[in-house]
Design an enzyme around this catalytic site. Structure first.
Site, PDB file in Angstrom:
ATOM      1  N   LEU A 131       2.686 -19.232 -52.790  1.00  0.00           N
ATOM      2  CA  LEU A 131       2.797 -20.328 -51.838  1.00  0.00           C
ATOM      3  C   LEU A 131       4.198 -20.915 -52.000  1.00  0.00           C
ATOM      4  CD1 LEU A 131       0.658 -21.490 -49.872  1.00  0.00           C
ATOM      5  CD2 LEU A 131       0.465 -23.431 -51.427  1.00  0.00           C
ATOM      6  N   HIS A 132       5.016 -20.790 -50.978  1.00  0.00           N
ATOM      7  CA  HIS A 132       6.425 -21.142 -51.114  1.00  0.00           C
ATOM      8  C   HIS A 132       6.728 -22.599 -50.742  1.00  0.00           C
ATOM      9  CE1 HIS A 132       7.420 -16.969 -51.858  1.00  0.00           C
ATOM     10  NE2 HIS A 132       6.839 -16.612 -50.730  1.00  0.00           N
TER      11      HIS A 132
END
Length: 231
Positions: A131-132
């Site tokens: 999850l960036h």
């Protein structure tokens, strides 16, 4: 500019073109805000083997931000090296659908399943997709230690961007004020870089993934309660 200095935050989760244009057109904003960026990678790339997508697509814009003196001490960076430690595992994806698989929760789950397939196919990451962008948001909210359980750890350094050649878009870090030939940890690279900037950037080195998901799932609970998808 109507807010008190240092109380307004900008999170950049894509190519840095618009942010660079903001500071060029309205230079007074640079000293007024805090900036959190999702981008770059020191040991990993995702668009080339050297570069991360957000930096690679407009390296000149990124370079202008990382070398802007008015932003010194005001930049947080969440690189791939950090975001790749926050994985949406099968357990996380399952939790998203509880207690009730509403349309909102189902949408989030389906998005993660899409990226899970992409990361497994392209990058061989089978535990779950990273999850960036939310990491950069959490960094801005909790960099002050207001939720110490998150365990954010930072390294202050200077950032330079390779602007030409095979390593175009690569992020390079070294101690503040050090020349490229003295890049720490042996991270010297070949290519054209902007000279010594002395601009201080706080690079995220570590976060407690379990605690991060606690914060994220709490945000999902709130959003689920007000989402128009569920009406």
């Amino acid at each position: 500019m109507a807010t008190a200095p240092g109380t307004c935050g900008l999170v950049v989760t894509g190519t840095m073109t618009n942010a660079a244009l903001l500071f060029a057109a309205f230079p007074e904003t640079a000293g007024h805000i805090r900036l959190s960026i999702m981008g770059g990678g020191f040991e990993v790339g995702n668009i080339t083997r050297f570069a991360e997508f957000n930096i690679y697509c407009d390296p000149e814009a990124a370079s202008s931000i990382f070398t802007l003196p008015a932003l010194s001490g005001k930049i947080l960076l969440a690189p791939l090296d950090l975001t790749h430690t926050v994985l949406a595992t099968a357990a996380v994806r399952s939790t998203l659908l509880t207690p009730t698989p509403t349309l909102f929760r189902t949408m989030l789950h389906d998005l993660l399943m899409f990226f899970a397939g992409t990361y497994a196919r392209v990058f061989g990451m089978t535990t779950g997709p990273p999850l960036h962008d939310p990491v950069a948001v959490a960094a801005l909210l909790y960099e002050d230690g207001s939720d110490p359980a998150l365990g954010f750890e930072w390294e202050e350094c200077s950032i330079e961007i390779i602007l030409q050649g095979e390593q175009l878009g690569k992020t390079v870090m070294w101690p503040v004020g050090a020349a490229p030939d003295n890049a720490h940890d042996g991270k010297k690279v070949i290519g054209e870089v902007v000279g010594e900037s002395g601009v201080r950037v706080k690079v995220g080195k570590k976060v407690n993934a379990d605690e991060f998901w606690r914060v994220m799932l709490a945000a999902v609970d709130v959003s689920d309660g007000v989402s128009p998808l569920n009406v």
